[in-house]
Design a protein around this motif. Structure first.
Motif, short mmCIF file in Angstrom:
data_model
loop_
_atom_site.label_atom_id
_atom_site.label_comp_id
_atom_site.label_asym_id
_atom_site.label_seq_id
_atom_site.Cartn_x
_atom_site.Cartn_y
_atom_site.Cartn_z
N MET A 142 104.09 -83.41 40.31
CA MET A 142 104.14 -83.68 41.93
C MET A 142 105.27 -84.36 42.26
N GLU A 143 105.76 -85.44 41.39
CA GLU A 143 106.63 -86.53 41.67
C GLU A 143 108.13 -86.06 41.79
N ASP A 144 108.32 -85.21 40.73
CA ASP A 144 109.82 -84.67 40.40
C ASP A 144 110.05 -83.22 40.75
N LEU A 145 109.05 -82.43 41.08
CA LEU A 145 109.29 -81.02 41.42
C LEU A 145 109.00 -80.49 42.76
N ILE A 146 107.41 -81.33 43.19
CA ILE A 146 107.22 -80.87 44.62
C ILE A 146 107.45 -81.70 45.82
N LYS A 147 107.37 -83.16 45.46
CA LYS A 147 107.56 -83.90 46.55
C LYS A 147 109.02 -83.90 47.06
N PRO A 148 110.05 -84.11 46.18
CA PRO A 148 111.52 -83.93 46.65
C PRO A 148 111.76 -82.58 47.40
N HIS A 149 111.06 -81.43 47.19
CA HIS A 149 111.52 -80.17 47.63
C HIS A 149 110.48 -79.70 48.67
N VAL A 150 109.46 -80.43 49.12
CA VAL A 150 108.44 -80.01 50.18
C VAL A 150 108.66 -81.13 51.32
N ARG A 151 108.29 -80.50 52.46
CA ARG A 151 108.34 -81.53 53.51
C ARG A 151 107.18 -82.59 53.22
N PRO A 152 107.04 -83.94 53.93
CA PRO A 152 105.93 -84.61 53.66
C PRO A 152 104.82 -84.52 53.90
N MET A 153 104.03 -84.50 53.10
CA MET A 153 102.33 -84.20 53.02
C MET A 153 101.64 -85.40 53.40
N THR A 154 100.40 -85.08 54.03
CA THR A 154 99.48 -86.17 54.34
C THR A 154 99.19 -86.80 52.83
N GLU A 155 98.57 -87.88 52.80
CA GLU A 155 98.05 -88.48 51.51
C GLU A 155 96.75 -87.47 50.83
N ALA A 156 96.04 -87.11 51.82
CA ALA A 156 94.78 -86.49 51.32
C ALA A 156 95.21 -85.03 50.65
N ARG A 157 96.13 -84.43 51.39
CA ARG A 157 96.62 -83.20 50.62
C ARG A 157 97.52 -83.72 49.46
N ALA A 158 98.29 -84.61 49.45
CA ALA A 158 98.94 -84.90 48.19
C ALA A 158 97.95 -85.15 47.04
N THR A 159 96.89 -85.87 47.32
CA THR A 159 96.19 -86.07 46.19
C THR A 159 95.32 -84.76 46.02
N LEU A 160 95.05 -84.01 46.76
CA LEU A 160 94.20 -82.81 46.33
C LEU A 160 95.12 -81.88 45.44
N LEU A 161 96.45 -81.89 45.96
CA LEU A 161 97.44 -81.23 45.10
C LEU A 161 97.33 -81.54 43.53
N SER A 162 97.66 -83.21 43.39
CA SER A 162 97.58 -83.77 42.25
C SER A 162 96.40 -83.31 41.30
N LYS A 163 95.21 -83.32 41.82
CA LYS A 163 94.05 -83.07 41.34
C LYS A 163 94.10 -81.57 40.87
N MET A 164 94.46 -80.66 41.63
CA MET A 164 94.58 -79.18 41.16
C MET A 164 95.60 -79.12 40.06
N LEU A 165 96.71 -79.89 40.12
CA LEU A 165 97.36 -79.85 39.10
C LEU A 165 96.87 -80.17 37.82
N ALA A 166 96.23 -81.36 37.70
CA ALA A 166 95.67 -81.87 36.58
C ALA A 166 94.71 -80.58 36.03
N LEU A 167 93.93 -79.83 36.69
CA LEU A 167 92.93 -79.08 36.69
C LEU A 167 93.76 -77.84 35.94
N ALA A 168 94.71 -77.49 36.67
CA ALA A 168 95.61 -76.28 36.17
C ALA A 168 96.31 -76.55 34.82
#
Length: 627
Positions: free
Chosen positions: A364-390
């Motif tokens: 999330m911090e090193d590969l997605i955030k620096p290369h994607v336009r700013p996300m809302t907090e809710a979307r970033a958290t959901l994405l983090s949970k999906m990454l943990a699941l993946a």
């Protein structure tokens, strides 16, 4: 040779095993639906930077106390004696250096991922290379650390192999994806207690059956299993005081200094002081863990003497030997074998949950955030949970791949250890040497990895090809402090000292981390001087620790300024340099603001709240031990 003997569990044993899973899942669900309900990345990945010293220290301990270590240490002591206990001497420096050098640097920069530091100090490309190296290391490691104990358990007790793997993998994925770092840390605390209870039960019952601790000690002494201080400086000797006490320091630094799993835990502490105290608190716990492993090995020796279950043909490998011993000792005590199995899988759970969480954080911090336009907090958290699941599902896939590997299984575990040294070298290069530039860092990391794989794979192949008839002991040696599994083959014959490349392949696995990190630093500095060294004043403030300036205190100030970094590391989060820090972090895209700063920003009408960066990555550097 007797056939492999299977001993079976009673219903009570299965109930205890299921209770472990239910309790772990319950803790995860509690944190999913209480408190802040894991609605922000700051809470999900960094536990809101609100953790106290005790849970953090037990979590630091559990992350590297894998099932592989629980099975490996006693068989190492049983086979080779108590020399391994001197590893405890390396814990002093191995925990003091992270507490007073790495933690202040990482904590004051308010990072979420250890690899953000690499961008602040070098460049974005160095950060991405470090992140990818870490992801490669952890993904390989996760599957093996889940599959190996299940395989041993299945061989000795007939416990359903894929039932155990799926139950552990899915429960772990569930509570990591729902409960975030808080759930991971509190389940680690619970699992640490279960680990201690399981090992103590075996030691107490085994000692009683052997006739008391004095009898255990007498038999071990008579069998030459109590080792004295071996001061042989030869780096090719597998275990001596120097390889364990000095080489082990670098192993500990790779685990407790720069590993994302551990750094993330430091960063989730309430204050820098609590982070340092949690590092101190790990020290006595590590010594207890090491002593328990040694005691279990000695109790095993008192029970079997030289006639090991392995030689008798009751089991096929060393890690199965410990399980056979446990089932043998506890067979008339229903419930206790189940407690030990719960202890074993607590080791696996605490390790892979840390891996999921730290992998989700760095992705999330090193590969997605620096290369994607700013996300809302809710979307970033959901994405983090999906990454943990993946990553949880990737872990199960890796466990399946591990089942197809056969004898390559040990090599896969060793990869974890091979990668730790070069990453440690990369951070040391950045933190201690202001002249190092990003070209030097990239070339240094590459050369360190090449050296690590060359020695690691070369020694593995040379051992496989050396089909020598004399007595050969292939031992799985995990480092107690980390999940590294070392595969070492000791030939018990007098053989000529290797020379040339063969000597490199014969290097003690305990020196791998030191050798590979030194390679990164030396090559990195050489390349930096050839391509134009950087000056201290050009660097982001707070990214350099003035270790050289402190060591050369006897030189006049003007010479020290020319030679090395002399700027003391101050708590810049409260001083005039605070703006420099914020600028540095904005450049690295994705600032980790405190909750108070977030409120101020919202009040000032700065629009969407910038996603907070997670800090406590539980990367399971467990296997950062050498092969």
């Amino acid at each position: 040779m007797g056939a492999v003997v299977q001993m079976h569990f009673s219903t009570v044993d299965y109930v205890i095993f299921v209770l472990l899973l239910v309790a772990s899942a319950g803790i995860g669900l509690y944190y999913a639906f209480s408190g802040g309900r894991q609605r922000t990345t700051q809470e999900f990945l960094l536990a809101d930077r609100s953790m106290r010293c005790l849970p953090v220290s037990l979590s630091l301990l559990a992350t590297f106390q894998s099932a592989v270590a629980i099975l490996g240490a006693p068989s190492e002591i049983y086979t080779h004696g108590t020399q391994y206990w001197f590893l405890g001497c390396s814990y002093f420096l191995g925990l003091l250096i992270p507490a007073h050098i790495f933690i202040p640097v990482f904590y004051r920069l308010r990072l979420s991922s250890a690899y953000q530091y690499l961008e602040l100090r070098f460049s974005k490309s160095v950060r991405i290379c470090g992140t990818l190296t870490f992801i490669f290391q952890m993904v390989i490691y996760m599957g093996v650390v889940l599959y190996a104990p299940a395989l041993a358990l299945n061989a000795v007790t007939g416990f359903d192999l894929w039932g155990a793997v799926l139950a552990i993998g899915l429960v772990c994925t569930l509570y990591t994806a729902l409960g975030g770092l808080k759930a991971v840390i509190w389940t680690d605390v619970f699992q640490t207690v279960v680990m201690f209870a399981g090992q103590l039960a075996v030691i107490i019952v085994g000692t009683h059956q052997a006739g008391g601790i004095a009898e255990v000690w007498r038999k071990a002494q008579n069998g030459s299993r109590i080792s004295g201080l071996d001061l042989n400086p030869d780096p090719l000797e597998r275990h001596t005081f120097w390889t364990l006490g000095v080489g082990g320091v670098f192993l500990m630094l790779a685990l407790y200094g720069v590993n994302q799993a551990q750094v993330q835990r430091y960063l989730c502490s309430r204050t820098e002081k609590e982070a340092i105290m949690s590092c101190y608190a790990v020290f006595p716990c590590q010594q207890i863990v090491l002593t328990l492993g040694c005691l279990m090995g000695l109790v095993m020796y008192a029970r079997y003497g030289e006639e090991s279950p392995l030689d008798q043909g009751y089991v096929k490998s060393n890690d199965q030997m410990v399980l056979y011993f446990v089932m043998d000792v506890l067979r008339d005590l229903p419930g206790l074998p189940g407690l030990f199995v719960a202890c074993l899988f607590s080791g696996a759970l605490s390790t892979i949950s840390s891996a999921f969480n730290s992998l989700a954080t760095v992705t999330m911090e090193d590969l997605i955030k620096p290369h994607v336009r700013p996300m809302t907090e809710a979307r970033a958290t959901l994405l983090s949970k999906m990454l943990a699941l993946a990553y949880g599902l990737v872990c199960l896939a890796m466990a399946y791949i591990a089942s197809l590997m056969g004898s390559v299984l040990q090599a896969a575990l060793s990869i974890f250890g091979m990668v730790g040294g070069p990453l440690l070298g990369l951070f040391c290069l950045g933190m201690f040497f202001p002249w190092a530039n990003s070209t030097g860092a990239l070339v240094g990391l590459a050369s360190g990895l090449v050296m690590a794989f060359w020695i690691g794979i070369g020694s593995f192949v040379s051992r496989m090809s050396a089909s020598v008839p004399p007595v050969i002991n292939t031992t799985v040696i995990p480092d107690l402090g980390n999940m590294t599994t070392a595969v070492m083959t000791t030939l018990i014959t007098s053989k000529p000292r290797p020379s040339g490349v063969q000597a490199l392949y014969s290097l003690s696995y305990m020196w791998y981390s030191a050798h590979n990190s030194a390679t990164v630093v030396v090559v990195g500095l050489l390349v930096s001087f050839l391509t134009g060294p950087w000056k201290e004043k050009d660097l982001n403030p707070g990214t350099i620790y003035p270790v050289l300036g402190n060591l050369l205190f006897f030189l006049p100030q003007r010479y020290r300024e020319k030679l090395c970094c002399v700027t003391p590391l101050e708590d810049n989060s409260k001083g005039p340099d605070h703006q420099h820090y914020q600028m540095a972090q904005k450049e690295s895209n994705g600032v980790a603001y405190t909750k108070e700063e977030d409120k101020l920003r919202e009040e000032e009408g700065e629009g969407e709240k910038i996603t907070a960066q997670p800090t406590c990555n539980l990367a399971h550097t467990v296997q950062e031990t050498a092969l």
